[in-house]
Write a protein that holds these residues in place. Structure first.
Motif, short mmCIF file in Angstrom:
data_model
loop_
_atom_site.label_atom_id
_atom_site.label_comp_id
_atom_site.label_asym_id
_atom_site.label_seq_id
_atom_site.Cartn_x
_atom_site.Cartn_y
_atom_site.Cartn_z
N GLY A 12 -6.01 -17.71 -7.05
CA GLY A 12 -4.82 -16.89 -6.35
C GLY A 12 -4.24 -17.86 -5.47
N PHE A 14 -2.73 -14.87 -4.89
CA PHE A 14 -1.36 -13.56 -5.23
C PHE A 14 -1.64 -11.77 -5.15
CE2 PHE A 14 -4.02 -13.53 -9.48
CZ PHE A 14 -3.69 -12.55 -9.65
N GLU A 15 -0.78 -11.33 -5.08
CA GLU A 15 -1.47 -9.63 -4.98
C GLU A 15 -0.38 -9.18 -6.47
OE1 GLU A 15 0.96 -7.87 -1.11
OE2 GLU A 15 1.62 -10.41 -0.42
N ASP A 34 1.83 -17.55 -13.34
CA ASP A 34 1.61 -17.34 -11.79
C ASP A 34 0.77 -16.42 -11.16
OD1 ASP A 34 2.35 -19.58 -10.94
OD2 ASP A 34 4.08 -19.36 -9.79
N ARG A 35 0.88 -15.31 -11.95
CA ARG A 35 0.31 -14.38 -11.74
C ARG A 35 -0.99 -13.32 -12.79
NH1 ARG A 35 2.58 -11.54 -8.69
NH2 ARG A 35 1.39 -9.13 -8.74
N GLU A 95 -6.33 -17.73 -1.35
CA GLU A 95 -6.78 -18.98 -2.21
C GLU A 95 -7.39 -19.13 -2.94
OE1 GLU A 95 -4.29 -22.33 -2.88
OE2 GLU A 95 -3.17 -21.40 -1.78
#
Length: 203
Positions: A12, A14-15, A34-35, A95
């Protein structure tokens, strides 16, 4: 080819929204986006997991489901093992790293409908969804994926091999292509990839 049930680490923050697609990539590969999620298979090696595997968070809640295995093109031009996944609920990966644990319940079913007209969009597939509905109503299938392909022996042999050995489906069912026409090749194409037959049980 072995199919392993590997713990993975979500990196993380991220959602993920419910139903959103996620990508699980090999731990030795650079993060694609990033995901992305990066896999950490026990004992190393290529990242693999059976289709339909559900990954749980630390509280034992379902987070993502594996939809299938693929080879994803990387920046270096080489293809890397990757898993296509779907978020089962809205979740936030904080994180750092979150360990996800695999869980299997029920069977994963892949059905293949052979129909020239169906593959061309000229006929609706009714038999494949009926097979899936019957198994779901019996409480047997936890994940179902279907495909309609032309009456093509080579395509069917390749797809059956992929679904069973690489995707790791528990049950693969074919329907269609069993008549007397020259393109009705399902029994012959299926027999070509079988390791063991069960006379009396085959239908």
């Amino acid at each position: 080819m072995s199919i392993v049930q590997a713990n993975v680490m979500a990196r993380g923050p991220f959602e993920a929204a419910a139903g959103e697609g996620l990508l699980l990539v090999d731990p030795d590969s650079a993060t694609l986006t990033d995901r992305s999620l990066r896999g950490v298979p026990e004992g190393g090696g290529l990242l693999q997991a059976r289709a339909g595997t559900v990954y749980l968070d630390g509280a034992g809640e379902p987070v993502i489901r594996v939809l299938g295995s693929y080879f994803w093109p990387g920046a270096s031009g080489l293809f890397r093992p990757a898993l296509s996944c779907q978020a089962l609920r809205a979740c936030l990966f904080p994180e750092g790293e979150t360990r996800l644990t695999p869980n299997r319940a029920g069977i994963s079913l892949a059905y293949v409908t052979l129909s020239d007209k169906g593959a061309a969009g000229k006929r609706a597939d009714e038999s494949g969804p009926l097979i899936a509905r019957m198994l779901r109503e019996a409480g047997q299938a936890s994940y179902v994926r279907g495909q309609v392909i032309p009456d093509d022996a080579g395509m069917l042999r390749a797809l059956l091999t992929d679904l069973a050995l690489f995707q790791g489906f528990d049950l693969v069912v074919t329907t269609g292509g069993t008549g007397l026409g020259p393109r009705d090749v399902t029994p012959e194409a299926t027999a070509a990839v079988l390791e063991k037959r069960l006379p009396g049980f085959e239908t």
